[in-house]
Design an enzyme around this catalytic site. Structure first.
Site, PDB file in Angstrom:
ATOM      1  N   GLY A  59       0.808  -1.203   0.000  1.00 34.63           N
ATOM      2  CA  GLY A  59       0.000   0.000   0.000  1.00 34.63           C
ATOM      3  C   GLY A  59       0.840   1.250   0.000  1.00 34.63           C
ATOM      4  CB  ILE A  60      -0.110   4.778   0.034  1.00 34.63           C
ATOM      5  CG1 ILE A  60      -0.585   4.624  -1.416  1.00 34.63           C
ATOM      6  CG2 ILE A  60       0.501   6.161   0.236  1.00 34.63           C
ATOM      7  CD1 ILE A  60      -1.681   5.595  -1.814  1.00 34.63           C
ATOM      8  N   GLY A  61       2.651   4.484   1.871  1.00 30.15           N
ATOM      9  CA  GLY A  61       3.176   4.899   3.165  1.00 30.15           C
ATOM     10  C   GLY A  61       4.586   4.418   3.426  1.00 30.15           C
ATOM     11  N   GLY A  74      -8.606   0.384  -1.378  1.00 30.83           N
ATOM     12  CA  GLY A  74      -8.662  -1.043  -1.661  1.00 30.83           C
ATOM     13  C   GLY A  74      -8.234  -1.905  -0.496  1.00 30.83           C
ATOM     14  CD  GLU A 107      -5.060  -0.513  -3.713  1.00 33.70           C
ATOM     15  OE1 GLU A 107      -6.163  -1.013  -3.989  1.00 33.70           O
ATOM     16  OE2 GLU A 107      -4.848   0.122  -2.675  1.00 33.70           O
TER      17      GLU A 107
END
Length: 431
Positions: A212-214, A333, A235
């Protein structure tokens, strides 16, 4: 190409089609039509009551400052610019799982005009929706009454599903040379490094990963250099994943869905990453209803999903996007991959967070709380949370009885807060 030249115009001329009261879609993440947005911002004294639809736009845009009278913003995922609009009272947010993004496109935010940033055309007149457009820009192009393409020579041509638009589908074309917008992250501190080390213990050779993001996801990505034959179904495409491909750590050979391909949805990263994507046949982009389809995710053996949370309650429910009513990101997501990874043979769903955070006044707070504050949204329900990780360990919550689960969650909190959390649990007769 005759069709291309016939539609070619300036940004200032192209945006004259926008009328007061229109809904204008401007793009997503690293695929936003910056020159068209600037030209529309120049018309702030001529139009009013404009709705702008977008999500997580990386490029700084004057249009999003809200200077047009009656300006409104509509988004399904909040970045800094979208958050500013919402904080000003000029924006709103739609809660939708990314696998269900057609709801947003076809019902919530139907555009009158779509500004779509695309790659330069190929020899057959097809342009790619580029680094972040494949996820949903085809839906917006199909809905819009008017489609204006911003052909950016820096925008990579990417392969995949629903990844192309033909020159004849455009009502107007403008050309651009604007940078796509880079995303930066703070260097990982010791706490984040410790969390990433714990996560890395859960990732075997041959795993298929989603990041994911981060900062945690980035640290994990850069920590995977000693693995072999990893695959990617994610994603988000990011710089760490690019580097793993370049080093041969990611081969996608063992993938059971689309073997040999790095399968992603959108891109956030550096100019070097965008150049890497251009005409790269090892990459395969899918729209949100596919890249976030739980059944497709689960078809990857040994699928490891890695996401982060902002807070967890004693039951193990996760808030990752909204605290006390303030929207920080989006439903996104996370739940798609939490559930999809657990459907995978050998798969694991991981949610990680630091045990504490420090507020603007310098006060430290626990991310693990007895219960969420009023108006806080739950992103991942308690029954879906599998592996929960802080710097104090990693616990699979799924098989635990509720009292054991609550004790496990408390054990992942910072030691300074464990007694208080235990007392709260006992007061509520949870222990």
């Amino acid at each position: 190409m005759r069709e291309y030249q016939a539609r070619l115009t300036t940004a200032a001329e192209a945006v004259k089609c926008v009328k007061s009261g229109d809904n204008v879609f401007i793009g997503t993440c690293s695929s936003a039509a910056g020159d068209l947005c600037d030209a529309l911002a120049d018309r702030k004294d001529e139009i009013r009551d404009l709705t702008v639809s977008c999500s997580l736009v990386l490029k700084p845009l004057r249009l999003l400052r809200g200077e047009i009278e009656g300006f409104r913003l509509n988004t399904f995922f909040v970045g800094p610019q979208e958050r500013s609009a919402i904080d000003r009272g000029q924006g709103d947010f739609t809660s939708v799982h990314l696998r269900e993004i057609p709801i947003w496109c076809h019902e919530t935010s139907v555009p009158d005009v779509a500004f779509l940033e695309v790659s330069p055309p190929d020899e057959n007149g097809y342009m790619s929706f580029s680094s972040s457009g494949v996820i949903l820009h085809r839906f917006m192009a199909d809905e819009a009454k008017t489609v204006i393409l911003e052909v950016n020579r820096r925008a990579p041509y990417v392969y995949g599903e629903q990844n192309l638009i033909h020159v004849t589908e455009a009502d107007a074309i403008v050309e651009s040379d604007r940078p796509l917008g880079e995303s930066g992250l703070r260097p990982a501190d010791e706490t984040v490094k410790q969390i990433s080390r714990i996560i890395l213990e859960q990732i075997p050779d041959g795993a298929c990963i989603q990041l994911g993001i981060g900062n945690v996801a980035t640290a994990v990505g850069y920590g995977l250099v000693d693995r072999n034959d990893l695959g990617i179904h994610s994603e988000l495409m990011s710089d760490p994943l690019m580097d793993l491909m370049k080093m041969g750590v990611v081969t996608n050979r063992r993938k059971t869905l689309l073997p040999g391909k790095t399968v992603v949805g959108f891109t956030s990263g550096s100019e070097k990453l965008y150049r890497f994507l251009d005409h790269n046949e090892d990459m395969y982009y899918l729209p949100f209803p596919m890249i976030n389809d739980m059944n497709l995710i689960g078809q990857n053996d040994n699928m490891i999903s890695i996401n982060t949370g902002m807070s967890a309650d004693l039951y193990g429910a996760i808030s990752a996007d909204n605290i006390t009513g303030r929207q920080f990101s989006g439903v996104g997501g996370q739940l798609d991959y939490v559930r999809g990874a657990q459907m995978s043979r050998g798969g694991k769903s991981i949610i990680a967070m630091t045990s504490t955070f420090v507020d603007k006044r310098g006060e430290r707070h626990s991310r693990i709380v007895p219960y969420f504050p009023p108006y806080t949204a739950v992103t991942t329900p308690r029954a879906d949370t599998q592996y929960l990780i802080t710097e104090y360990g990693c616990i699979n919550l799924k098989p635990l009885l509720m009292k054991d689960r609550i004790r496990a969650v408390i054990s992942l909190a910072h030691p300074d807060f464990r007694d208080q959390l235990t007392a709260c649990a006992r007061e509520a007769k949870l222990l």
